[in-house]
Design an enzyme around this catalytic site. Structure first.
Site, PDB file in Angstrom:
ATOM      1  CB  SER A 218      -0.913   0.012   1.231  1.00 13.01           C
ATOM      2  OG  SER A 218      -1.633  -1.182   1.331  1.00 13.01           O
TER       3      SER A 218
HETATM    4  N1  SAH Z   1      -1.037  -5.017   4.004  1.00 11.75           N
HETATM    5  C1  SAH Z   1      -0.366  -5.304   2.763  1.00 11.75           C
HETATM    6  C2  SAH Z   1      -1.223  -4.940   1.569  1.00 11.75           C
HETATM    7  C3  SAH Z   1      -1.311  -6.099   0.652  1.00 11.75           C
HETATM    8  S1  SAH Z   1      -2.551  -6.005  -0.616  1.00 11.75           S
HETATM    9  C4  SAH Z   1       1.008  -4.651   2.706  1.00 11.75           C
HETATM   10  O1  SAH Z   1       1.330  -3.839   3.573  1.00 11.75           O
HETATM   11  O2  SAH Z   1       1.801  -4.989   1.803  1.00 11.75           O
HETATM   12  C5  SAH Z   1      -3.843  -6.951   0.096  1.00 11.75           C
HETATM   13  C6  SAH Z   1      -3.552  -8.395   0.408  1.00 11.75           C
HETATM   14  O3  SAH Z   1      -4.788  -8.981   0.838  1.00 11.75           O
HETATM   15  C7  SAH Z   1      -3.068  -9.241  -0.765  1.00 11.75           C
HETATM   16  O4  SAH Z   1      -1.841  -9.823  -0.449  1.00 11.75           O
HETATM   17  C8  SAH Z   1      -4.176 -10.292  -0.937  1.00 11.75           C
HETATM   18  O5  SAH Z   1      -3.681 -11.556  -1.321  1.00 11.75           O
HETATM   19  C9  SAH Z   1      -4.766 -10.336   0.454  1.00 11.75           C
HETATM   20  N2  SAH Z   1      -6.126 -10.874   0.534  1.00 11.75           N
HETATM   21  C10 SAH Z   1      -7.188 -10.627  -0.259  1.00 11.75           C
HETATM   22  N3  SAH Z   1      -8.268 -11.313   0.163  1.00 11.75           N
HETATM   23  C11 SAH Z   1      -7.876 -12.023   1.260  1.00 11.75           C
HETATM   24  C12 SAH Z   1      -8.528 -12.937   2.139  1.00 11.75           C
HETATM   25  N4  SAH Z   1      -9.810 -13.282   2.005  1.00 11.75           N
HETATM   26  N5  SAH Z   1      -7.808 -13.472   3.147  1.00 11.75           N
HETATM   27  C13 SAH Z   1      -6.507 -13.163   3.324  1.00 11.75           C
HETATM   28  N6  SAH Z   1      -5.828 -12.310   2.530  1.00 11.75           N
HETATM   29  C14 SAH Z   1      -6.503 -11.745   1.504  1.00 11.75           C
END
Ligand code: SAH
Length: 217
Positions: A62
């Site tokens: 993000s």
């Molecule tokens: N907090 C992260 C942002 C990653 S983007 C950072 O700081 O890098 C969002 C993430 O949510 C992705 O890796 C995606 O695979 C995950 N995601 C989406 N749906 C999900 C679910 N149902 N359970 C667990 N992870 C999920």
């Protein structure tokens, strides 16, 4: 970190303060956690740009401003037990770990989780606990949580997650579709949910279940 990168970092922190990240504990967490450890190699020189960057499995780390504001909206203290859904690179979890007591983070892509775990170990972030699975289900064995952060966009507020909030607990999450999303803050008190709409954002979607096959990375 070389001098140029250090200057980038200082400039980014000043930008974040100017654009609304004013909580000193959040600012110092952003200063302490090295974002360059969490970005993919081809984007290293952009580690301190104020933008989201691609990571493996088609996901993103993000934007620093969004990490700062969402962390601030969560109103964290050193006693908080936090659930994060969507570990991704692990950057947001690392920032949370500096202001909360313990962070439980769930990711559906196993390769991303393995990379994030290696980073936590490298940085000695021992108060982060990880799990591979569907974050829509939360982490029932560890519930309730005093704080929950979701870092992928849900179509609506996931009730199952709100159920794992402690009384007085706060959940911060993006809600919406691909075209329009808002960061919402949900506060639970006396089994009622109070919701506020705080910030227009763009996140990858929150998906159901775990993938059958993850790409090799
Ligand atoms: N907090 C992260 C942002 C990653 S983007 C950072 O700081 O890098 C969002 C993430 O949510 C992705 O890796 C995606 O695979 C995950 N995601 C989406 N749906 C999900 C679910 N149902 N359970 C667990 N992870 C999920």
């Amino acid at each position: 970190m070389n001098g140029g990168a250090h200057d980038h970092k200082i400039r980014l922190l000043m930008d974040l303060r100017r654009t609304g990240v004013t909580d000193t504990r959040v600012l110092s967490a952003l200063e302490t956690v090295p974002r360059e450890v969490f970005v993919s190699d081809p984007f290293l020189e952009h580690a301190y740009d104020n933008r989201a960057l691609p990571i493996d499995c088609g996901q993103t780390i993000s934007q620093p401003l969004v990490v700062g504001l969402m962390t601030q909206y969560l109103t964290l203290g050193p006693r908080d037990k936090v659930l994060e859904i969507g570990t991704g690179s692990g950057y947001q979890a690392a920032v949370l770990s500096k202001v909360a007591r313990r962070v439980y983070t769930v990711e559906r892509h196993a390769p991303l989780l393995a990379q994030a775990e290696a980073r936590f170990k490298h940085l000695s972030l021992t108060n982060i606990v990880t799990r591979h699975g569907d974050g829509m289900k939360g982490w029932p064995e560890q519930a309730p949580f005093t704080r929950i952060m979701v870092t992928a966009a849900a179509r609506q507020i996931p009730e199952g997650l709100a159920d794992q909030l402690d009384d007085g607990g706060v959940m911060v999450l993006p809600v919406g579709d691909a075209d329009q999303q808002w960061v919402m803050r949900v506060t639970r008190s006396n089994h009622r949910l109070h919701t506020e709409r705080l910030l227009a954002v763009r996140f990858v979607p929150l998906l159901d279940g775990v993938p059958d096959h993850d790409p090799d990375t």
